[in-house]
Enzyme design. Sequence first.
Site, mmCIF file in Angstrom:
data_model
loop_
_atom_site.group_PDB
_atom_site.id
_atom_site.type_symbol
_atom_site.label_atom_id
_atom_site.label_comp_id
_atom_site.label_asym_id
_atom_site.label_seq_id
_atom_site.Cartn_x
_atom_site.Cartn_y
_atom_site.Cartn_z
ATOM 1 N N CYS A 32 17.144 -35.235 -80.145
ATOM 2 C CA CYS A 32 17.878 -36.495 -80.004
ATOM 3 C C CYS A 32 17.242 -37.533 -80.927
ATOM 4 C CB CYS A 32 17.830 -36.965 -78.557
ATOM 5 S SG CYS A 32 18.494 -38.633 -78.314
ATOM 6 N N CYS B 200 23.580 -25.583 -82.273
ATOM 7 C CA CYS B 200 23.604 -24.741 -81.083
ATOM 8 C C CYS B 200 22.820 -25.472 -79.996
ATOM 9 C CB CYS B 200 22.981 -23.387 -81.421
ATOM 10 S SG CYS B 200 23.070 -22.207 -80.085
ATOM 11 N N CYS C 3 18.536 -39.772 -72.479
ATOM 12 C CA CYS C 3 18.575 -41.207 -72.796
ATOM 13 C C CYS C 3 19.980 -41.781 -72.984
ATOM 14 C CB CYS C 3 17.743 -41.483 -74.048
ATOM 15 S SG CYS C 3 18.494 -40.878 -75.583
ATOM 16 N N CYS D 24 15.478 -40.416 -78.356
ATOM 17 C CA CYS D 24 14.323 -40.122 -77.487
ATOM 18 C C CYS D 24 13.526 -38.903 -77.942
ATOM 19 C CB CYS D 24 14.780 -39.929 -76.044
ATOM 20 S SG CYS D 24 15.662 -38.383 -75.718
ATOM 21 N N CYS E 294 23.177 -37.539 -75.007
ATOM 22 C CA CYS E 294 21.887 -36.982 -74.616
ATOM 23 C C CYS E 294 21.713 -37.152 -73.109
ATOM 24 C CB CYS E 294 20.766 -37.698 -75.369
ATOM 25 S SG CYS E 294 19.110 -37.233 -74.818
#
Length: 187
Positions: free
Chosen positions: A151, A174, A105, A154, A102
């Site tokens: 995510c 996607c 984070c 976060c 991510c």
Amino acid sequence: MKISKTKTQFFSLCFLIPLFILQACGQNKKKENTKTLMMENKISKPGNPYYSNTDTTKLNVSDAEWKKVLPEDVYAVMREADTERPFTGKYWNTDEKGTYYCASCGNKLFRSGAKFSSSCGWPSFFEQDNKNSVIYKKDDSLGMERIEALCGRCEGHLGHLFDDGPEPTGKRYCMNSIALDFIPDSK
């Protein structure tokens, strides 16, 4: 004879001791290089105190705080669910081996072995790294029924999940490239 034998032993020791020292120094240097390589395979974002490639603790950070620590374009996608244009992101057409994290984070999201070419213009994966990497939310925006992929640490917007991917899952995650960081596998 005794003196000659003692001299030979002394000279042998004088020759062997430096060899042991050189060999020991060489071993220390190799360990040091390995440690350096492992350190290089982590992403550092000094302006973002929430970023970690190893911490999996769920974050509860306000959008105002995210706005302070994220670049404007990353914030627009990850906190406002914007979408980058197709075929423009840095990872849509790559096949390098490694791990995707991510961009907000540092949470581990996908392995490159789950990435496939979907021709949709965004990086696509058929499975997430683990069951907590990505979470889902119903998305009825733009007059469509979709599943938003967030995510798991976060809750930043990553992209969407579709049921038109390859086996074994039949899923297509996607993702927006800008929502991802990538660390290549060590060679």
